[in-house]
Enzyme design. Sequence first.
Site, PDB file in Angstrom:
ATOM      1  N   ASN A  46     -18.223  -5.216  -2.198  1.00 51.87           N
ATOM      2  CA  ASN A  46     -18.341  -6.650  -2.503  1.00 51.87           C
ATOM      3  C   ASN A  46     -18.718  -7.519  -1.314  1.00 51.87           C
ATOM      4  OD1 ASN A  46     -15.834  -6.293  -1.362  1.00 51.87           O
ATOM      5  ND2 ASN A  46     -14.785  -7.721  -2.716  1.00 51.87           N
ATOM      6  N   GLU A  67      -7.155  -2.342   4.100  1.00 50.03           N
ATOM      7  CA  GLU A  67      -7.147  -3.584   3.321  1.00 50.03           C
ATOM      8  C   GLU A  67      -7.514  -3.188   1.902  1.00 50.03           C
ATOM      9  OE1 GLU A  67      -6.165  -6.452   4.345  1.00 50.03           O
ATOM     10  OE2 GLU A  67      -6.005  -5.955   6.462  1.00 50.03           O
ATOM     11  N   CYS A  69     -11.230  -9.354  -3.488  1.00 55.51           N
ATOM     12  CA  CYS A  69      -9.846  -8.882  -3.435  1.00 55.51           C
ATOM     13  C   CYS A  69      -8.909 -10.070  -3.503  1.00 55.51           C
ATOM     14  CB  CYS A  69      -9.603  -8.070  -2.180  1.00 55.51           C
ATOM     15  SG  CYS A  69      -9.912  -8.980  -0.692  1.00 55.51           S
TER      16      CYS A  69
HETATM   17  N1  LIG Z   1      -7.899  -6.249   0.772  1.00 61.43           N
HETATM   18  C1  LIG Z   1      -9.167  -6.452   1.040  1.00 61.43           C
HETATM   19  O1  LIG Z   1      -9.527  -6.978   2.101  1.00 61.43           O
HETATM   20  C2  LIG Z   1     -10.224  -6.071   0.053  1.00 61.43           C
HETATM   21  C3  LIG Z   1      -9.975  -5.149  -0.937  1.00 61.43           C
HETATM   22  N2  LIG Z   1     -10.966  -4.795  -1.808  1.00 61.43           N
HETATM   23  C4  LIG Z   1     -10.662  -3.862  -2.880  1.00 61.43           C
HETATM   24  O2  LIG Z   1     -11.732  -2.923  -3.002  1.00 61.43           O
HETATM   25  C5  LIG Z   1     -11.892  -2.531  -4.349  1.00 61.43           C
HETATM   26  C6  LIG Z   1     -13.331  -2.678  -4.772  1.00 61.43           C
HETATM   27  O3  LIG Z   1     -14.196  -2.143  -3.849  1.00 61.43           O
HETATM   28  P1  LIG Z   1     -14.839  -0.690  -4.032  1.00 61.43           P
HETATM   29  O4  LIG Z   1     -16.019  -0.607  -3.111  1.00 61.43           O
HETATM   30  O5  LIG Z   1     -15.075  -0.410  -5.471  1.00 61.43           O
HETATM   31  O6  LIG Z   1     -13.659   0.231  -3.493  1.00 61.43           O
HETATM   32  P2  LIG Z   1     -13.611   1.817  -3.304  1.00 61.43           P
HETATM   33  O7  LIG Z   1     -12.259   2.130  -2.821  1.00 61.43           O
HETATM   34  O8  LIG Z   1     -14.139   2.503  -4.496  1.00 61.43           O
HETATM   35  O9  LIG Z   1     -14.694   2.100  -2.152  1.00 61.43           O
HETATM   36  C7  LIG Z   1     -14.546   1.549  -0.876  1.00 61.43           C
HETATM   37  C8  LIG Z   1     -15.310   2.386   0.106  1.00 61.43           C
HETATM   38  O10 LIG Z   1     -14.741   3.692   0.187  1.00 61.43           O
HETATM   39  C9  LIG Z   1     -15.768   4.665   0.042  1.00 61.43           C
HETATM   40  N3  LIG Z   1     -15.169   5.891  -0.479  1.00 61.43           N
HETATM   41  C10 LIG Z   1     -15.087   6.340  -1.739  1.00 61.43           C
HETATM   42  N4  LIG Z   1     -14.429   7.521  -1.790  1.00 61.43           N
HETATM   43  C11 LIG Z   1     -14.086   7.819  -0.519  1.00 61.43           C
HETATM   44  C12 LIG Z   1     -13.382   8.892   0.085  1.00 61.43           C
HETATM   45  N5  LIG Z   1     -12.885   9.906  -0.614  1.00 61.43           N
HETATM   46  N6  LIG Z   1     -13.201   8.864   1.416  1.00 61.43           N
HETATM   47  C13 LIG Z   1     -13.676   7.847   2.154  1.00 61.43           C
HETATM   48  N7  LIG Z   1     -14.354   6.798   1.639  1.00 61.43           N
HETATM   49  C14 LIG Z   1     -14.557   6.791   0.319  1.00 61.43           C
HETATM   50  C15 LIG Z   1     -16.772   4.001  -0.842  1.00 61.43           C
HETATM   51  O11 LIG Z   1     -18.019   4.641  -0.759  1.00 61.43           O
HETATM   52  P3  LIG Z   1     -18.951   4.801  -2.082  1.00 61.43           P
HETATM   53  O12 LIG Z   1     -19.383   3.428  -2.445  1.00 61.43           O
HETATM   54  O13 LIG Z   1     -20.037   5.666  -1.624  1.00 61.43           O
HETATM   55  O14 LIG Z   1     -18.084   5.425  -3.150  1.00 61.43           O
HETATM   56  C16 LIG Z   1     -16.768   2.599  -0.247  1.00 61.43           C
HETATM   57  O15 LIG Z   1     -17.534   2.565   0.925  1.00 61.43           O
HETATM   58  C17 LIG Z   1     -10.946  -3.419  -5.129  1.00 61.43           C
HETATM   59  O16 LIG Z   1      -9.761  -2.722  -5.435  1.00 61.43           O
HETATM   60  C18 LIG Z   1     -10.655  -4.559  -4.167  1.00 61.43           C
HETATM   61  O17 LIG Z   1      -9.472  -5.226  -4.411  1.00 61.43           O
HETATM   62  C19 LIG Z   1     -12.211  -5.318  -1.705  1.00 61.43           C
HETATM   63  C20 LIG Z   1     -12.491  -6.235  -0.727  1.00 61.43           C
HETATM   64  C21 LIG Z   1     -11.525  -6.710   0.204  1.00 61.43           C
HETATM   65  O1  LIG Z   2     -13.247  -8.759  -0.604  1.00 61.54           O
HETATM   66  C1  LIG Z   2     -12.802  -9.860  -0.595  1.00 61.54           C
HETATM   67  O2  LIG Z   2     -12.290 -10.344  -1.554  1.00 61.54           O
HETATM   68  C2  LIG Z   2     -12.968 -10.671   0.649  1.00 61.54           C
HETATM   69  O3  LIG Z   2     -12.194 -10.104   1.638  1.00 61.54           O
HETATM   70  C3  LIG Z   2     -12.640 -12.077   0.339  1.00 61.54           C
HETATM   71  O4  LIG Z   2     -13.042 -12.926   1.326  1.00 61.54           O
HETATM   72  P1  LIG Z   2     -12.932 -14.491   1.007  1.00 61.54           P
HETATM   73  O5  LIG Z   2     -11.623 -14.697   0.331  1.00 61.54           O
HETATM   74  O6  LIG Z   2     -12.981 -15.182   2.326  1.00 61.54           O
HETATM   75  O7  LIG Z   2     -14.067 -14.807   0.108  1.00 61.54           O
END
Ligand SMILES: NC(=O)C1=CN([C@@H]2O[C@H](COP(=O)(O)OP(=O)(O)OC[C@H]3O[C@@H](n4cnc5c(N)ncnc54)[C@H](OP(=O)(O)O)[C@@H]3O)[C@@H](O)[C@H]2O)C=CC1
Ligand SMILES: O=C(O)[C@H](O)COP(=O)(O)O
Length: 496
Positions: free
Chosen positions: A169, A264, A298
């Site tokens: 995202n 995170e 997130c």
């Molecule tokens: N707390 C925070 O700051 C944030 C949290 N999020 C959370 O992230 C989620 C959405 O993002 P999303 O990208 O779908 O999350 P994922 O956990 O599916 O993927 C995150 C990353 O991990 C990689 N990945 C997948 N499988 C593995 C593995 N086995 N080992 C290492 N890396 C791996 C993915 O690669 P690939 O794409 O190739 O699968 C991607 O680069 C939501 O739950 C959201 O809440 C999002 C933003 C901020």
């Molecule tokens: O993935 C997310 O949700 C980002 O960490 C959010 O960043 P923002 O709240 O500053 O838009």
Amino acid sequence: MAGKGVFEEIIDGDVYKYYADGEWKKSASGKSVPIINPTTRKTQYKVQACTQEEVNKVMEAAKAAQKSWARTPLWKRAELLHKAAAILKDHRASIAECLVKEIAKPAKDAVTEVVRSGDLVSYTAEEGVRILGEGKFLVSDSFPGNERTKYCLSSKIPLGVVLAIPPFNYPVNLAVSKIAPALIAGNSLVLKPPTQGAVSALHMIYCFHLAGFPKGLISCVTGKGSEIGDFLTMHPGVNCISFTGGDTGIAISKKAGMIPLQMELGGKDACIVLEDADLDLTAANIVKGGFSYSGQRCTAVKVVLVMESVADALVDKVKAKVAKLTVGSPEEDCDITPVVTESSANFIEGLVMDAKEKGATFCQEYRREGNLIWPLLLDHVRPDMRIAWEEPFGPVLPVMRINSVEEGIHHCNASNFGLQGCVFTRDINKALMISDAMETGTVQINSAPARGPDHFPFQGLKDSGIGSQGITNSINMMTKIKSTVINLPSPSYTMG
Ligand SMILES: NC(=O)C1=CN([C@@H]2O[C@H](COP(=O)(O)OP(=O)(O)OC[C@H]3O[C@@H](n4cnc5c(N)ncnc54)[C@H](OP(=O)(O)O)[C@@H]3O)[C@@H](O)[C@H]2O)C=CC1
Ligand SMILES: O=C(O)[C@H](O)COP(=O)(O)O
């Protein structure tokens, strides 16, 4: 344009190259991974499927490059980061175009992400020269039984090779939030970008390449996380993992070795609304917090917990604002755009159908075309519905009516997540008490949850993460303390 002009070097035919040892390379695997445009649902780009052998080489190069980078003066490291930040901002249009096509980020938000990332890199360079330029000087006679015979000098030193894995995202911003602190602190950096978002990330990395960082210091290996993820995160050459994403992070933290982890993860950010809240302000924040980038943040508001006495009024105001949201393509800068994948859309639909079966009130008709889901407010959601607890990561927002503040806090704290939360009230004393009672990393008073500004500490409790982000915290997290103790032959006391 993507892959054109200055970026021509990073593409071979229709497949983007990966970056290792200062060069843009084709993988020996001969395989590529498609990136599906969420709007057209057709292949938009392709990236290399890197092999384990290629990962090994990247790790070796990263280790070697880090040794001489750590000997590079801090001000020079900062100078290069400032240069990369400026180049990144100059190329905002090309990178934003990739964000629009790969992750359906609305056009203006895509530009904002790139500009914000350039600012983050510059701020990190400035913060780094300040906090890494200082250490501690301790004397022994403050501890019982000691004379002043020992001087302890302690400073922050790099960890070695940092592995950065951001989510889809914010593939640029959540990558540079790991890259810049790692580099300013004297580490080398290996990036595994999310598959959806990989091409934006490769363009961003090219900006660092143009800035002239030493060979091997920064690498970017592409491929599906499910295929190369474990090999990367369990690689003996990795000295720190900074990961942002979903539950995958929990699995990684169980498999990784004895190295510092910055995790995170997901959230179910609650918005608690009291009787005395400014309902116009609250409604505006709920809509912005719940529906910007179609709820794929997130920090999105993921459940509204409103006092029954003001619930009807609040829901009416939110409904009126939801009706004004534009729905369509990211190129047209619509508010609501297709969610990232078909499986994500199916998951969201599953939550909506569960709520329907269990009797939630639909404030709008449920509508979906492909990955595009129209914004939906669900009222009268109860704890037995999945949407009360699970993170939709889409434009669907549940409202639960509460009869006491304690009920709201109880729901918030019963979640396995603990990222952020927010409370709306005109009573600052109550707001502070509620903030203290909420088991989340941050509580916003009278505003929706947000990670930014990027120098604020940002952390999740429980399943929402380990450690704290934010520029200063990330720099500190990517260092360790080294002490040198000078032992004097006899006590020495400074005189006035
Ligand atoms: N707390 C925070 O700051 C944030 C949290 N999020 C959370 O992230 C989620 C959405 O993002 P999303 O990208 O779908 O999350 P994922 O956990 O599916 O993927 C995150 C990353 O991990 C990689 N990945 C997948 N499988 C593995 C593995 N086995 N080992 C290492 N890396 C791996 C993915 O690669 P690939 O794409 O190739 O699968 C991607 O680069 C939501 O739950 C959201 O809440 C999002 C933003 C901020
Ligand atoms: O993935 C997310 O949700 C980002 O960490 C959010 O960043 P923002 O709240 O500053 O838009």
